[in-house]
Scaffold this motif. Structure first.
Motif, PDB file in Angstrom:
ATOM      1  N   THR A 145     -30.736 -19.304  26.786  1.00  0.00           N
ATOM      2  CA  THR A 145     -29.460 -18.764  26.300  1.00  0.00           C
ATOM      3  C   THR A 145     -28.577 -19.875  25.760  1.00  0.00           C
ATOM      4  O   THR A 145     -27.466 -19.631  25.313  1.00  0.00           O
ATOM      5  CB  THR A 145     -28.701 -18.018  27.415  1.00  0.00           C
ATOM      6  N   GLY A 146     -29.100 -21.100  25.784  1.00  0.00           N
ATOM      7  CA  GLY A 146     -28.362 -22.221  25.221  1.00  0.00           C
ATOM      8  C   GLY A 146     -27.081 -22.460  25.982  1.00  0.00           C
ATOM      9  O   GLY A 146     -27.039 -22.414  27.205  1.00  0.00           O
ATOM     10  N   HIS A 147     -26.020 -22.689  25.242  1.00  0.00           N
ATOM     11  CA  HIS A 147     -24.714 -22.956  25.848  1.00  0.00           C
ATOM     12  C   HIS A 147     -23.782 -21.760  25.665  1.00  0.00           C
ATOM     13  O   HIS A 147     -22.568 -21.921  25.658  1.00  0.00           O
ATOM     14  CB  HIS A 147     -24.100 -24.211  25.230  1.00  0.00           C
ATOM     15  N   ARG A 148     -24.361 -20.566  25.557  1.00  0.00           N
ATOM     16  CA  ARG A 148     -23.554 -19.384  25.285  1.00  0.00           C
ATOM     17  C   ARG A 148     -22.472 -19.185  26.333  1.00  0.00           C
ATOM     18  O   ARG A 148     -21.297 -19.002  26.010  1.00  0.00           O
ATOM     19  CB  ARG A 148     -24.451 -18.141  25.215  1.00  0.00           C
ATOM     20  N   GLY A 149     -22.857 -19.201  27.617  1.00  0.00           N
ATOM     21  CA  GLY A 149     -21.879 -18.978  28.669  1.00  0.00           C
ATOM     22  C   GLY A 149     -20.797 -20.039  28.689  1.00  0.00           C
ATOM     23  O   GLY A 149     -19.616 -19.739  28.907  1.00  0.00           O
ATOM     24  N   GLU A 150     -21.183 -21.301  28.454  1.00  0.00           N
ATOM     25  CA  GLU A 150     -20.198 -22.379  28.428  1.00  0.00           C
ATOM     26  C   GLU A 150     -19.270 -22.252  27.231  1.00  0.00           C
ATOM     27  O   GLU A 150     -18.069 -22.522  27.341  1.00  0.00           O
ATOM     28  CB  GLU A 150     -20.920 -23.721  28.398  1.00  0.00           C
ATOM     29  N   LEU A 151     -19.795 -21.814  26.089  1.00  0.00           N
ATOM     30  CA  LEU A 151     -18.947 -21.629  24.914  1.00  0.00           C
ATOM     31  C   LEU A 151     -17.918 -20.523  25.134  1.00  0.00           C
ATOM     32  O   LEU A 151     -16.756 -20.653  24.750  1.00  0.00           O
ATOM     33  CB  LEU A 151     -19.812 -21.308  23.688  1.00  0.00           C
ATOM     34  N   VAL A 152     -18.358 -19.425  25.750  1.00  0.00           N
ATOM     35  CA  VAL A 152     -17.426 -18.326  26.015  1.00  0.00           C
ATOM     36  C   VAL A 152     -16.340 -18.788  26.977  1.00  0.00           C
ATOM     37  O   VAL A 152     -15.153 -18.500  26.787  1.00  0.00           O
ATOM     38  CB  VAL A 152     -18.176 -17.103  26.588  1.00  0.00           C
ATOM     39  N   ARG A 153     -16.711 -19.525  28.003  1.00  0.00           N
ATOM     40  CA  ARG A 153     -15.734 -19.946  29.003  1.00  0.00           C
ATOM     41  C   ARG A 153     -14.775 -21.000  28.452  1.00  0.00           C
ATOM     42  O   ARG A 153     -13.566 -20.925  28.669  1.00  0.00           O
ATOM     43  CB  ARG A 153     -16.459 -20.513  30.235  1.00  0.00           C
ATOM     44  N   ALA A 339     -17.424 -16.861  14.505  1.00  0.00           N
ATOM     45  CA  ALA A 339     -17.385 -17.298  15.905  1.00  0.00           C
ATOM     46  C   ALA A 339     -18.454 -16.568  16.712  1.00  0.00           C
ATOM     47  O   ALA A 339     -19.192 -17.179  17.498  1.00  0.00           O
ATOM     48  CB  ALA A 339     -15.997 -17.048  16.495  1.00  0.00           C
ATOM     49  N   ALA A 340     -18.536 -15.248  16.506  1.00  0.00           N
ATOM     50  CA  ALA A 340     -19.559 -14.462  17.215  1.00  0.00           C
ATOM     51  C   ALA A 340     -20.961 -14.922  16.819  1.00  0.00           C
ATOM     52  O   ALA A 340     -21.855 -15.034  17.664  1.00  0.00           O
ATOM     53  CB  ALA A 340     -19.378 -12.977  16.910  1.00  0.00           C
ATOM     54  N   ALA A 341     -21.141 -15.219  15.528  1.00  0.00           N
ATOM     55  CA  ALA A 341     -22.451 -15.662  15.056  1.00  0.00           C
ATOM     56  C   ALA A 341     -22.835 -16.992  15.702  1.00  0.00           C
ATOM     57  O   ALA A 341     -23.995 -17.198  16.078  1.00  0.00           O
ATOM     58  CB  ALA A 341     -22.441 -15.798  13.536  1.00  0.00           C
ATOM     59  N   TYR A 342     -21.868 -17.893  15.849  1.00  0.00           N
ATOM     60  CA  TYR A 342     -22.188 -19.187  16.470  1.00  0.00           C
ATOM     61  C   TYR A 342     -22.541 -19.014  17.938  1.00  0.00           C
ATOM     62  O   TYR A 342     -23.517 -19.597  18.429  1.00  0.00           O
ATOM     63  CB  TYR A 342     -21.012 -20.157  16.329  1.00  0.00           C
ATOM     64  N   VAL A 343     -21.755 -18.198  18.652  1.00  0.00           N
ATOM     65  CA  VAL A 343     -22.031 -17.978  20.072  1.00  0.00           C
ATOM     66  C   VAL A 343     -23.390 -17.327  20.252  1.00  0.00           C
ATOM     67  O   VAL A 343     -24.178 -17.715  21.117  1.00  0.00           O
ATOM     68  CB  VAL A 343     -20.924 -17.111  20.708  1.00  0.00           C
ATOM     69  N   GLU A 344     -23.689 -16.335  19.423  1.00  0.00           N
ATOM     70  CA  GLU A 344     -24.967 -15.644  19.561  1.00  0.00           C
ATOM     71  C   GLU A 344     -26.133 -16.540  19.182  1.00  0.00           C
ATOM     72  O   GLU A 344     -27.226 -16.416  19.722  1.00  0.00           O
ATOM     73  CB  GLU A 344     -24.972 -14.371  18.699  1.00  0.00           C
ATOM     74  N   ARG A 345     -25.901 -17.460  18.243  1.00  0.00           N
ATOM     75  CA  ARG A 345     -26.974 -18.400  17.903  1.00  0.00           C
ATOM     76  C   ARG A 345     -27.266 -19.326  19.079  1.00  0.00           C
ATOM     77  O   ARG A 345     -28.369 -19.829  19.229  1.00  0.00           O
ATOM     78  CB  ARG A 345     -26.578 -19.246  16.686  1.00  0.00           C
ATOM     79  N   SER A 346     -26.259 -19.530  19.922  1.00  0.00           N
ATOM     80  CA  SER A 346     -26.450 -20.350  21.118  1.00  0.00           C
ATOM     81  C   SER A 346     -27.045 -19.556  22.264  1.00  0.00           C
ATOM     82  O   SER A 346     -27.293 -20.096  23.334  1.00  0.00           O
ATOM     83  CB  SER A 346     -25.109 -20.942  21.568  1.00  0.00           C
ATOM     84  N   GLY A 347     -27.234 -18.243  22.050  1.00  0.00           N
ATOM     85  CA  GLY A 347     -27.797 -17.404  23.099  1.00  0.00           C
ATOM     86  C   GLY A 347     -28.886 -16.525  22.555  1.00  0.00           C
ATOM     87  O   GLY A 347     -29.652 -16.909  21.676  1.00  0.00           O
TER      88      GLY A 347
END
Length: 425
Positions: A145-153, A339-347
């Protein structure tokens, strides 16, 4: 009014009481002063009540972190992810993983003690290997999931870049809906990095206005340009602003123009230093002054190169006017999409960030623990039938996962976690 919460049903598991007072500052101060005069009463330390709940077994460490994140959540995605942890869903996943290892460890150790007589060593090793292989697959999936959770937080970093007087500061003010940056017709007004925190489609983002990118002899402005380029290296989203006014387009035709020199610097520099997967939004500013259709000189060759570069490719393009507000809503929507695209690319591809979060790694310490557990499981896979070695590898992997929930934790980590809370939490 005094409300009593007897142990063990209270939040901390101890006898507790709450004082409900009239809300004036004077009343609260007087009651606190009276309480301080009692020899057995002292002010709580930061995070002390939550720490007592943890030590009393009411919360695990992921719930503590979730509560901390919930108190500071600014967007819906942050709230949802924090609530997922605060309710115990995240901790239960790690506890299940650890329980799988402990079950396998118990079988291996029993086999070490009694297996020689019962001739069950091979069977125990086979069954444990299957369970641990499946668990290793789940841990790998969590890391994927990459850094998805860290990016959201933590939120995304968005850098507004471009030449001097392109309208970057005006754009920041328009996006923030308030005056954040000084706006002037004098080139080089912005020297330092200015910030505004925005909600981009449910994702928290810190949007930064930077000094205009150009070669300059001014020492202070040169430092501003250096800081802008440093920010561009770390930005998840780059907003490239170009002046689309008739005056700007006329200046493009003059190679001797100082403004053109500054404009040309931006894409050349950014193409070299931007992170490979940064999302880029090209903003044509000053639409109210643009000459309309047939803008043959709107882009210099370097900006065209920037848009076509595989390193710095524009993912969206917007025409805006910070004076009239034209296109600002469309730009905010485009930034939310990127922003959503970047987060999803990290997950996980295709996952909707607005739904209940599935990121199982929301902090760097979670990531390190999962990586450490996988290292021990990979070592185990090299000798699953050598039970003494296999048992030690399983034990170390279980210890690493236990550190996430606090089943096994060191005092310094606990101090860091609870110090993030305010007094009274």
């Amino acid at each position: 009014m005094v409300v009593r919460f007897p142990a063990p049903a209270s939040v901390t598991g101890e006898d507790c009481a709450e004082l409900h007072l009239h809300g004036s500052h004077a009343v609260v101060s007087a009651v606190l002063e009276a309480l301080r005069s009692l020899p057995f009463v002292r002010p709580a330390q930061a995070g002390e009540f939550t720490r007592r709940a943890f030590e009393g077994g009411k919360l695990d460490l992921t719930q503590v972190e979730g509560l901390s994140d919930l108190l500071s959540a600014q967007t819906e995605s942050q709230r949802a992810q924090a609530l997922f942890a605060a309710r115990g869903s995240l901790g239960r996943r790690y506890a299940r993983w650890r329980e799988t290892l402990l079950s396998s460890l118990a079988a291996v150790e029993a086999c070490i003690d009694f297996g020689e007589d019962e001739h069950i060593a091979d069977q125990v090793a086979f069954e444990s290997e299957g369970r641990i292989k499946a668990l290793a697959g789940e841990l790998h999936a969590a890391l994927q999931t990459g850094h998805r959770g860290e990016l959201v937080r933590e939120g995304l970093r968005v850098a507004i870049m471009g030449a001097p007087n392109a309208g970057k500061s005006s754009l920041l003010n328009a996006l923030a809906g308030k005056s954040v940056a000084i706006v002037s017709a004098t080139p080089g007004t912005t020297r330092d990095v200015l910030h505004a925190d925005l909600d981009l489609g449910g994702i928290c983002a810190r949007v930064s206005d930077c000094a205009g990118l150009r070669e300059t002899a001014d020492e202070i402005e040169r430092e501003g340009v250096r800081r802008a380029l440093e920010l561009a290296k770390e930005a998840h989203l780059l907003v490239l602003v170009v002046d689309d006014s008739a005056a700007k387009q006329a200046s493009v035709a003059s190679p001797a123009s100082e403004t053109l020199e500054g404009a040309d610097m931006a894409p050349q520099q950014l193409m070299q230093i931007a992170r490979p997967h940064a999302r880029v939004v090209l903003v044509r500013n000053k639409a109210d002054l643009a000459i309309g259709p047939g803008r043959a000189a709107a882009d210099s060759a370097s900006w065209t190169a920037a848009k076509e570069s595989p390193i710095l490719q524009a993912h969206a393009e917007c025409n805006v006017s910070c004076v009239t507000g034209e296109g600002i809503d469309a730009l905010i929507a485009a930034l939310g999409e990127q922003a959503a695209a970047y987060v999803e690319r990290s997950g996980d591809a295709g996952e909707d960030h607005s739904e209940a979060p599935t990121a199982l790694i929301t902090r760097e310490r979670h990531r390190r623990a999962v990586e450490e557990a996988l290292e021990h499981l990979e070592a185990y896979a090299a000798h699953p039938t050598t039970l003494e070695l296999a048992g030690e590898d399983i034990r170390r992997a279980a210890r690493a996962l236990g550190s996430v929930t606090g089943a096994l934790e060191t005092e310094d980590v606990l101090d860091r976690v609870f110090s993030q809370f305010c007094i009274g939490k």
